[in-house]
Design an enzyme around this catalytic site. Structure first.
Site, PDB file in Angstrom:
ATOM      1  N   ASP A 261      35.220  40.386  41.971  1.00 34.19           N
ATOM      2  CA  ASP A 261      35.104  41.198  40.768  1.00 34.19           C
ATOM      3  C   ASP A 261      33.702  41.808  40.801  1.00 34.19           C
ATOM      4  O   ASP A 261      32.853  41.402  41.595  1.00 34.19           O
ATOM      5  CB  ASP A 261      35.351  40.360  39.498  1.00 34.19           C
ATOM      6  CG  ASP A 261      35.733  41.246  38.316  1.00 34.19           C
ATOM      7  OD1 ASP A 261      35.476  42.476  38.388  1.00 34.19           O
ATOM      8  OD2 ASP A 261      36.281  40.742  37.314  1.00 34.19           O
TER       9      ASP A 261
HETATM   10  C1  BGC Z   1      36.420  44.091  35.797  1.00 37.20           C
HETATM   11  C2  BGC Z   1      37.452  44.404  36.841  1.00 37.20           C
HETATM   12  C3  BGC Z   1      37.350  45.850  37.229  1.00 37.20           C
HETATM   13  C4  BGC Z   1      35.946  46.134  37.723  1.00 37.20           C
HETATM   14  C5  BGC Z   1      35.733  47.550  38.198  1.00 37.20           C
HETATM   15  C6  BGC Z   1      35.034  44.538  36.197  1.00 37.20           C
HETATM   16  O1  BGC Z   1      34.175  44.456  35.117  1.00 37.20           O
HETATM   17  O2  BGC Z   1      36.434  42.726  35.503  1.00 37.20           O
HETATM   18  O3  BGC Z   1      38.722  44.104  36.372  1.00 37.20           O
HETATM   19  O4  BGC Z   1      38.315  46.182  38.172  1.00 37.20           O
HETATM   20  O5  BGC Z   1      35.032  45.859  36.667  1.00 37.20           O
HETATM   21  O6  BGC Z   1      35.700  48.437  37.156  1.00 37.20           O
END
Ligand code: BGC
Length: 718
Positions: A261
């Site tokens: 993540d």
């Molecule tokens: C989220 C993800 C997301 C990523 C990219 C993170 O803060 O938890 O689910 O895909 O950001 O935007």
């Protein structure tokens, strides 16, 4: 007050529907590089051939992203960069795109085919924009209603989520775009998500929190998985070998790649040894300066670097990403049929929860004056906040949609209110009907923090005040999940759950209110009467909705800076209806529930046999008839109850569902096939699923609490 202001500001700047980020017009360049490999080789051979010619620096560079959403290519070897985008409700950040209903609303349709088509459409928009990886779908189970990301997931039930995620993935990947099933695993709360250690026992993990991931990688063949921010049972998911290798690859046979993540790594060797393949959004820990000394010291070996690079290359070749132009202009970037599909999804998602004295649908010839209350009628939320939030370009709010849907001479008036009190009570009193839109904005219900369980800003008071002035008060809930209703539900005759329905939210809700659409959505979660009725809240944080910037930003990617806290999943399997039905707690509205403007009858089910032998299957057949006056849809639900298991089991578990659309008077035959897999539970002593011979009940109905027939059968030991 201060809390609210900060939340709003933060939400506006970073996460909300109106956030500058959500509107970013990123553009993927057209790359013209051609991979330096023989075209007729297998993806693995191509990957190996490239890998052999890469320098160590080039390999390491590939392990960390750049520019927020991109993965490095290799110009020397003809590999273009690969671009990712969020996610499950449509393409975000790359200019105009179609905003679909959020995933929990998709789940409320209980319609597999619809999810597949939505997946296809989102992928087509990805292809048109040059995006090769979709950073979704999310399948974390809804454990407690205040989690700011429940709207982004598929509800409280592992079977429902598993069944719906597969067609979505097939839709996306069938169009050549990689899906990233997320957030693996135990990320069921947004409260301090970077340092809340989810403590989940083995059985609960496998029965509740993992099945949707398992289905996504085994049945859907999702080519990518995103690990979660949180630690799971004491180890950060990004370096959790049990999760990323032993379960994902060794047990489930996953052969795609694992993405972190965004800022969820805390070390260098740990993630590589555990099975992580790519650090996003940049190589903070996976970069040459950090990796090379570890190679020299022998902490890491060259295969620890080759393995993730090989995984990435192989999947990119397999999906044709390196062999096609970056963008495919045969696909549209937004609108057209996709917009129609978004409307279709929104229509099917609306759940009619209460309809006393046939308050709904409103008959336009009788209802001339409608008073509309609540700021969400004007500023209708179309998505929850955060990375799932897709800006709605063609948005129609509920107020305008009601005006369009009514008769030309009807009078739909917006009545202002402040903190629950109505500024023009006379208009409300004299109206033929009142519509109160209550719920959450994209900054109230949002990634990174929790939302309130009670409606904020005095909206509960607003509902009661409206109902006091006018008995024909209809409430439309705008939210990604369960909300406190007990304090006002008894005052109103009608209630719709309107979720966050994407760009056509207003139109779909107005159509249901006027009967142009017959509601057919069913709750993918239980709605509770009281907060304390939800067993998991006893093990949750106190006051989850208090806001703190330190909690949101503080510990990202910096090991040891703040202490890890543990959240024990002490309710174990008793999540959602499993708890309400096993412990006989009355829900406000049960899982699977939703009313219609027509009526349905289900025939007595016929079982192909009363004995199911291991390795064989049993068929259950019944007829559904639309016995009312309107075309409509019913979801037939099949639950299984184990009568004599060695370990305690929930009173019932969903194991089948079929949605049928029927004209008045028409019938359809539905049939379910059950195997011992549907009857098994996870035995932590054996570390595996077991189907224990004995007596089972098949429960067939139209919600977890509306069971119309019960049939006994035996799973034989032979
Ligand atoms: C989220 C993800 C997301 C990523 C990219 C993170 O803060 O938890 O689910 O895909 O950001 O935007």
């Amino acid at each position: 007050m201060f809390d609210r202001l900060i939340r709003r500001l933060f939400g506006y700047l970073v996460n909300g529907e109106h956030s500058p980020l959500a509107m970013t017009n990123k553009v993927v360049p057209d790359y013209t590089v051609v991979p330096d490999v023989e075209r007729d080789r297998s993806p693995l051979e191509k990957a190996e051939s490239i890998l052999k010619r890469m320098t160590m620096d080039e390999k390491i560079t590939m392990l960390g992203g750049f520019d927020m959403l991109s993965i490095h290519g290799n110009e020397r070897l003809g590999l273009p960069p690969v671009t990712c985008s969020d996610a499950s409700a449509g393409v975000r950040c790359f200019g105009r795109s179609t905003a679909f209903p959020v995933p929990v609303a998709m789940a409320a349709t209980w319609n597999r085919d619809l999810l597949q088509r939505i997946g296809e459409s989102i992928a087509e928009e990805c292809r048109a924009k040059g995006i090769s990886i979709l950073l979704g779908p999310g399948v974390n189970i809804c454990r407690v209603p205040t989690c700011g990301r429940n709207f982004e997931y598929l509800g409280e039930d592992p079977f429902l989520a598993a069944e719906l995620v597969v067609p979505y993935i097939e839709g996306v990947q069938g169009r050549g775009v990689i899906t990233t099933v997320k957030h693996f695993a135990g990320n069921n709360s947004e409260y301090d998500r970077h340092r809340m250690n989810s403590e989940i026992d083995e059985r609960t993990l496998h029965e509740i929190y993992l099945p949707a991931f398992k289905a996504a990688v085994q049945k859907g063949r999702s080519r990518s998985v995103m690990c979660a921010y949180n630690p799971l049972n004491g180890t950060y998911c990004s370096e959790n070998r049990m999760l990323l290798t032993e379960i994902l690859r060794d047990t489930w046979g996953f052969d795609g790649f694992v993405i972190s993540d965004w800022i969820s790594l805390y070390s260098t060797a740990g993630p590589l040894k555990a099975g992580l393949d790519l650090e996003m959004p940049s190589g903070k820990y996976l970069n040459p300066d950090k990796i090379k000394p570890l190679l020299e010291q022998g902490v890491l070996n060259p295969e620890d670097i080759d393995r993730p690079v090989r995984n990435l290359l192989r999947v990119f070749f397999e999906m044709g990403i390196y062999d096609r132009p970056t963008k495919d202009h045969a696909f549209v970037e937004w609108g057209g049929a996709h917009s129609q599909l978004s409307l279709e999804g929104a229509r099917e998602a609306v759940v009619l929860l209460k309809n006393e004295d046939r308050t709904l649908p409103l008959i336009t010839s009788n209802v001339r004056k409608i008073a509309v209350l609540g700021r969400l009628a004007v500023d209708t939320t179309t998505c929850g906040g955060g990375s799932c939030c897709v800006k709605s370009w063609d948005k129609v709010n509920i107020l305008d949609a009601l005006r369009r849907a009514g008769e030309p001479d009807s009078n739909v008036v917006f009545v202002k209110s402040r903190k629950g009190s109505i500024l023009d009570p006379e208009t409300v009193r004299q109206a033929d009907a009142v519509v109160v839109c209550a719920g959450y904005s994209a900054t109230d219900e949002c990634e990174s923090y929790e939302r309130s369980w009670k409606l904020p800003y005095g909206q509960d008071e607003l509902i009661r005040n409206a109902a006091r002035l006018n008995p024909h008060t209809i409430v439309v809930l705008i939210s990604g999940g369960d909300v406190e209703t007990e304090s006002w539900l008894g005052h109103v005759p009608a209630l719709l759950h309107g979720f966050f329905l994407g760009q056509h939210a207003g139109t779909a809700i107005a159509e249901v209110i006027f009967g142009r659409t017959n509601p057919s959505g069913k709750l993918p979660f239980t709605m509770a009467r009281r907060w304390e009725d939800i067993l998991a809240t006893r093990f949750y944080v106190e006051r989850p909705a208090t806001f703190s910037l330190a909690r949101i930003f503080g510990p990202q990617g910096i090991p040891g800076i703040r202490k890890i806290r543990t959240m024990r999943y002490g309710e174990q399997l008793m999540v959602g209806y499993r708890h309400f039905d096993t412990n006989r707690v009355a829900p406000q509205f049960p899982f699977g529930f939703g009313l219609s403007y027509t009526t349905f009858a289900l025939s007595q089910p016929v079982l192909s046999s009363r004995i199911l032998k291991k390795g064989e299957s049993l068929t259950v057949t019944l007829t559904v008839t639309n016995t009312g006056q309107h075309r409509g849809a019913e979801v037939v639900q099949l639950y299984v109850s184990d009568r004599d298991a060695a370990l305690p089991r929930p009173a019932k578990e969903l194991k089948g569902f079929i949605k049928v659309h029927l004209d008045p008077g028409a019938s359809a035959t539905v049939s379910f096939t059950l195997s011992d897999e549907h009857l098994s539970y996870y035995d932590p002593c054996w570390h595996q699923w077991v189907a224990e011979p004995g007596e089972f009940m098949l429960l067939i109905g139209t919600s977890s609490r509306h069971i119309l027939s019960e049939e006994a059968f035996i799973l034989s030991g032979e």
